[in-house]
Design a protein around this motif. Structure first.
Motif, PDB file in Angstrom:
ATOM      1  N   THR A 240       0.847  -1.182   0.000  1.00  0.00           N
ATOM      2  CA  THR A 240       0.000   0.000   0.000  1.00  0.00           C
ATOM      3  C   THR A 240       0.889   1.242   0.000  1.00  0.00           C
ATOM      4  OG1 THR A 240      -0.101  -0.088   2.418  1.00  0.00           O
ATOM      5  CG2 THR A 240      -1.906  -1.120   1.202  1.00  0.00           C
ATOM      6  N   ILE A 241       0.332   2.375  -0.426  1.00  0.00           N
ATOM      7  CA  ILE A 241       1.097   3.619  -0.399  1.00  0.00           C
ATOM      8  C   ILE A 241       0.956   4.263   0.977  1.00  0.00           C
ATOM      9  CG2 ILE A 241       0.882   3.960  -2.879  1.00  0.00           C
ATOM     10  CD1 ILE A 241      -1.292   6.051  -2.321  1.00  0.00           C
ATOM     11  N   ILE A 242       1.923   5.102   1.320  1.00  0.00           N
ATOM     12  CA  ILE A 242       1.909   5.714   2.646  1.00  0.00           C
ATOM     13  C   ILE A 242       0.884   6.849   2.682  1.00  0.00           C
ATOM     14  CG2 ILE A 242       4.296   5.071   3.048  1.00  0.00           C
ATOM     15  CD1 ILE A 242       5.123   7.941   2.493  1.00  0.00           C
ATOM     16  N   PRO A 243       0.418   7.231   3.864  1.00  0.00           N
ATOM     17  CA  PRO A 243      -0.595   8.296   3.961  1.00  0.00           C
ATOM     18  C   PRO A 243      -0.004   9.666   3.631  1.00  0.00           C
ATOM     19  CG  PRO A 243       0.114   7.637   6.137  1.00  0.00           C
ATOM     20  CD  PRO A 243       0.757   6.677   5.178  1.00  0.00           C
ATOM     21  N   GLN A 244      -0.889  10.631   3.432  1.00  0.00           N
ATOM     22  CA  GLN A 244      -0.514  12.034   3.306  1.00  0.00           C
ATOM     23  C   GLN A 244      -1.196  12.796   4.440  1.00  0.00           C
ATOM     24  OE1 GLN A 244      -0.915  13.554  -0.755  1.00  0.00           O
ATOM     25  NE2 GLN A 244      -0.766  11.450  -1.538  1.00  0.00           N
ATOM     26  N   ARG A 245      -0.511  13.794   4.956  1.00  0.00           N
ATOM     27  CA  ARG A 245      -1.021  14.481   6.145  1.00  0.00           C
ATOM     28  C   ARG A 245      -2.149  15.450   5.772  1.00  0.00           C
ATOM     29  NH1 ARG A 245       3.442  16.133   7.814  1.00  0.00           N
ATOM     30  NH2 ARG A 245       3.894  14.611   9.436  1.00  0.00           N
ATOM     31  N   GLY A 248      -1.984  19.758   6.686  1.00  0.00           N
ATOM     32  CA  GLY A 248      -0.579  19.749   7.063  1.00  0.00           C
ATOM     33  C   GLY A 248       0.114  21.080   6.910  1.00  0.00           C
ATOM     34  N   PHE A 249       1.441  20.998   6.686  1.00  0.00           N
ATOM     35  CA  PHE A 249       2.285  22.183   6.668  1.00  0.00           C
ATOM     36  C   PHE A 249       2.312  22.868   5.301  1.00  0.00           C
ATOM     37  CE2 PHE A 249       4.082  19.219   9.822  1.00  0.00           C
ATOM     38  CZ  PHE A 249       3.961  20.004  10.961  1.00  0.00           C
ATOM     39  N   ARG A 250       1.978  22.117   4.244  1.00  0.00           N
ATOM     40  CA  ARG A 250       2.075  22.685   2.913  1.00  0.00           C
ATOM     41  C   ARG A 250       0.935  23.657   2.632  1.00  0.00           C
ATOM     42  NH1 ARG A 250       4.037  18.697  -1.788  1.00  0.00           N
ATOM     43  NH2 ARG A 250       3.308  20.541  -2.888  1.00  0.00           N
ATOM     44  N   VAL A 251       1.237  24.647   1.809  1.00  0.00           N
ATOM     45  CA  VAL A 251       0.219  25.601   1.358  1.00  0.00           C
ATOM     46  C   VAL A 251       0.294  25.658  -0.167  1.00  0.00           C
ATOM     47  CG1 VAL A 251      -0.611  27.972   1.410  1.00  0.00           C
ATOM     48  CG2 VAL A 251       0.421  26.967   3.464  1.00  0.00           C
ATOM     49  N   PRO A 252      -0.768  25.269  -0.889  1.00  0.00           N
ATOM     50  CA  PRO A 252      -2.012  24.715  -0.323  1.00  0.00           C
ATOM     51  C   PRO A 252      -1.796  23.306   0.215  1.00  0.00           C
ATOM     52  CG  PRO A 252      -2.040  24.545  -2.701  1.00  0.00           C
ATOM     53  CD  PRO A 252      -0.789  25.311  -2.356  1.00  0.00           C
ATOM     54  N   ALA A 258      -5.088  13.568  -0.056  1.00  0.00           N
ATOM     55  CA  ALA A 258      -4.933  12.747   1.141  1.00  0.00           C
ATOM     56  C   ALA A 258      -6.179  11.914   1.417  1.00  0.00           C
ATOM     57  CB  ALA A 258      -4.603  13.625   2.351  1.00  0.00           C
ATOM     58  N   VAL A 259      -7.355  12.468   1.135  1.00  0.00           N
ATOM     59  CA  VAL A 259      -8.583  11.727   1.416  1.00  0.00           C
ATOM     60  C   VAL A 259      -8.753  10.541   0.472  1.00  0.00           C
ATOM     61  CG1 VAL A 259      -9.767  13.723   2.373  1.00  0.00           C
ATOM     62  CG2 VAL A 259      -9.952  13.235  -0.084  1.00  0.00           C
ATOM     63  N   LEU A 260      -8.024  10.523  -0.632  1.00  0.00           N
ATOM     64  CA  LEU A 260      -8.148   9.426  -1.591  1.00  0.00           C
ATOM     65  C   LEU A 260      -7.203   8.261  -1.279  1.00  0.00           C
ATOM     66  CD1 LEU A 260      -8.323  11.479  -4.910  1.00  0.00           C
ATOM     67  CD2 LEU A 260     -10.220  10.514  -3.590  1.00  0.00           C
ATOM     68  N   VAL A 261      -6.253   8.472  -0.371  1.00  0.00           N
ATOM     69  CA  VAL A 261      -5.281   7.411  -0.073  1.00  0.00           C
ATOM     70  C   VAL A 261      -5.952   6.180   0.551  1.00  0.00           C
ATOM     71  CG1 VAL A 261      -3.211   6.803   1.234  1.00  0.00           C
ATOM     72  CG2 VAL A 261      -3.356   9.025   0.081  1.00  0.00           C
ATOM     73  N   PRO A 262      -6.802   6.314   1.574  1.00  0.00           N
ATOM     74  CA  PRO A 262      -7.436   5.114   2.136  1.00  0.00           C
ATOM     75  C   PRO A 262      -8.254   4.308   1.127  1.00  0.00           C
ATOM     76  CG  PRO A 262      -7.594   6.923   3.692  1.00  0.00           C
ATOM     77  CD  PRO A 262      -7.088   7.510   2.412  1.00  0.00           C
ATOM     78  N   PRO A 263      -9.138   4.926   0.304  1.00  0.00           N
ATOM     79  CA  PRO A 263      -9.861   4.090  -0.665  1.00  0.00           C
ATOM     80  C   PRO A 263      -8.944   3.469  -1.716  1.00  0.00           C
ATOM     81  CG  PRO A 263     -10.408   6.418  -0.970  1.00  0.00           C
ATOM     82  CD  PRO A 263      -9.672   6.308   0.315  1.00  0.00           C
ATOM     83  N   PHE A 264      -7.899   4.179  -2.102  1.00  0.00           N
ATOM     84  CA  PHE A 264      -6.942   3.580  -3.033  1.00  0.00           C
ATOM     85  C   PHE A 264      -6.296   2.341  -2.406  1.00  0.00           C
ATOM     86  CE2 PHE A 264      -2.650   3.066  -4.728  1.00  0.00           C
ATOM     87  CZ  PHE A 264      -2.890   3.017  -6.093  1.00  0.00           C
ATOM     88  N   ASN A 265      -5.911   2.455  -1.148  1.00  0.00           N
ATOM     89  CA  ASN A 265      -5.262   1.318  -0.479  1.00  0.00           C
ATOM     90  C   ASN A 265      -6.222   0.153  -0.257  1.00  0.00           C
ATOM     91  OD1 ASN A 265      -2.582   2.173  -0.313  1.00  0.00           O
ATOM     92  ND2 ASN A 265      -2.998   3.421   1.512  1.00  0.00           N
ATOM     93  N   ASP A 266      -7.495   0.449  -0.062  1.00  0.00           N
ATOM     94  CA  ASP A 266      -8.470  -0.643   0.004  1.00  0.00           C
ATOM     95  C   ASP A 266      -8.451  -1.445  -1.292  1.00  0.00           C
ATOM     96  OD1 ASP A 266      -9.263   0.035   2.556  1.00  0.00           O
ATOM     97  OD2 ASP A 266     -10.997   1.218   1.900  1.00  0.00           O
ATOM     98  N   ARG A 267      -8.333  -0.748  -2.399  1.00  0.00           N
ATOM     99  CA  ARG A 267      -8.269  -1.432  -3.690  1.00  0.00           C
ATOM    100  C   ARG A 267      -6.951  -2.205  -3.841  1.00  0.00           C
ATOM    101  NH1 ARG A 267     -11.468   0.889  -7.681  1.00  0.00           N
ATOM    102  NH2 ARG A 267     -10.689  -0.821  -8.987  1.00  0.00           N
ATOM    103  N   LEU A 292       6.545   9.984  11.015  1.00  0.00           N
ATOM    104  CA  LEU A 292       7.399   9.400   9.986  1.00  0.00           C
ATOM    105  C   LEU A 292       7.295  10.165   8.671  1.00  0.00           C
ATOM    106  CD1 LEU A 292       6.691   5.617  10.642  1.00  0.00           C
ATOM    107  CD2 LEU A 292       8.654   6.966  11.415  1.00  0.00           C
ATOM    108  N   LEU A 293       6.261  11.022   8.538  1.00  0.00           N
ATOM    109  CA  LEU A 293       6.124  11.893   7.377  1.00  0.00           C
ATOM    110  C   LEU A 293       6.797  13.228   7.658  1.00  0.00           C
ATOM    111  CD1 LEU A 293       2.444  11.557   6.086  1.00  0.00           C
ATOM    112  CD2 LEU A 293       4.531  10.732   4.981  1.00  0.00           C
ATOM    113  N   GLY A 294       7.467  13.782   6.642  1.00  0.00           N
ATOM    114  CA  GLY A 294       8.140  15.055   6.801  1.00  0.00           C
ATOM    115  C   GLY A 294       7.206  16.229   6.647  1.00  0.00           C
ATOM    116  N   ILE A 295       7.782  17.431   6.605  1.00  0.00           N
ATOM    117  CA  ILE A 295       6.973  18.641   6.597  1.00  0.00           C
ATOM    118  C   ILE A 295       6.343  18.915   5.235  1.00  0.00           C
ATOM    119  CG2 ILE A 295       8.275  19.677   8.475  1.00  0.00           C
ATOM    120  CD1 ILE A 295       9.724  21.389   6.378  1.00  0.00           C
TER     121      ILE A 295
END
Length: 332
Positions: A240-245, A248-252, A258-267, A292-295
């Protein structure tokens, strides 16, 4: 009344007290109590936990003491090998003997197992993916293909365990790549070029830039890659791919992706099951510790890469290690 009366000369009319005294003096009492039986001499052996030899050389093995009971003390106990001694690879039978004061003996045996070095069923690994495989860490110190990328660290761990083999992890990560585009286009040629035994496949993070359509296309690309690998007799370790925060700190921020990571990993999990390939759930590992995720909210930190290497290492042990059974008498 206190005079001595010879046995057999007691008058018939003697008083009862005299009869009792004479009977006791003449040995006419009841039966004597026999001595208690001597308990059977027994000995109980300790157990020794199996140990692993990493280089086919003898290993030190420790175990408890044999315990003797019964018999006639004092008891002496000896064993054919002592705890803390070196034992060769294989199964060695240790015999312990107990001897009591009469010279009666009892014995027991137990095995000491030194397992031979573990072996991999394949030693040539191909790490296929995007920048997370290639080794781009999160700012403030981004670097290109650094030594802390998980494939390099994974190779070090494999080399330390599989001393009689030469494991190799080839890093073919491609920053910015989507599985549905560059990944599927180059996958076959990369396999033909490197001829791996096993491919570690983790890709799809950049496919989510296409939002929901990216999920479908990314999964289809992963399915095609798995089947291409099988067609070339290459085994697959799918991740599976790792999550995205979120927020988080990034703008935008990366919330739309990030909300698509869990359904992608279910697949991805369903894909691993349907294609009958082992799965590494790297998402769950990072979700349990988002530090474990950076800024930049998407790439691992240096420690994150270390955790990735550890996680893939354990998955390889579980799925691709061939444990050679220990033989008898020190022979594998």
């Amino acid at each position: 009344m206190n005079q001595f009366i010879p046995c057999g000369l007691v008058p018939r009319l003697a008083v009862t007290v005299v009869l009792v005294l004479v009977a006791a003096r003449c040995g006419g009492g009841g039966p004597t109590t026999p001595p208690p039986p001597i308990p059977t001499l027994t000995i109980a052996c300790p157990t020794a936990e199996p140990v692993q030899s990493t280089d086919n050389n003898p290993r030190v093995v420790t175990f408890g003491t044999a315990v003797a009971t019964g018999g006639v003390g004092p008891l002496t106990t000896t064993c054919s090998a002592a705890s803390g001694a070196e034992f060769p690879v294989g199964t060695t039978t240790v015999t312990c003997t107990a001897v009591d004061a009469r010279g009666v003996s009892a014995l027991c045996t137990f095995p000491v197992v030194v397992r031979p070095p573990p072996r991999l069923t394949g030693t040539r690994f191909l790490a296929f993916g995007d920048s997370i495989t290639w080794g781009v860490d999160s700012p403030p110190i981004p670097a290109a293909a650094p030594s802390f990328a998980y494939p390099e660290q994974l190779q070090q761990r494999l080399a330390a365990r599989y001393r009689l083999q030469t494991p190799q992890v080839i890093n073919v990560g491609e920053p910015g790549e989507q599985a549905q585009d560059g990944g599927i286009r180059r996958f076959r040629s990369v396999l033909l070029q490197h001829r791996p035994d096993i491919v570690i496949l983790m890709e799809g993070t950049n496919d989510l830039l296409s939002l929901e359509v990216g999920i479908e296309r990314g999964i289809e690309a992963l399915r095609d890659m798995i089947r291409e690998a099988k067609g070339q007799n290459v085994r697959v370790l799918l991740s599976t791919i790792i999550p995205q925060r979120m927020n988080g700190f990034r703008v935008p921020n990366r919330n739309p992706f990030a909300v698509l990571v869990p359904p992608f990993n279910d697949r991805v999990r369903a894909l691993a099951a349907s294609e009958n390939v082992p799965l590494v759930d790297m998402f769950q590992v990072f979700a349990a510790d988002m530090s474990l995720l950076g800024i930049d909210d998407v790439h691992p930190t240096v420690r994150g890469f270390q955790v990735m290497a550890d996680t893939f290492f354990e998955a390889i042990r579980a799925n691709f290690e061939q444990q050679v059974a220990a033989g008898v008498g020190g022979l594998p």
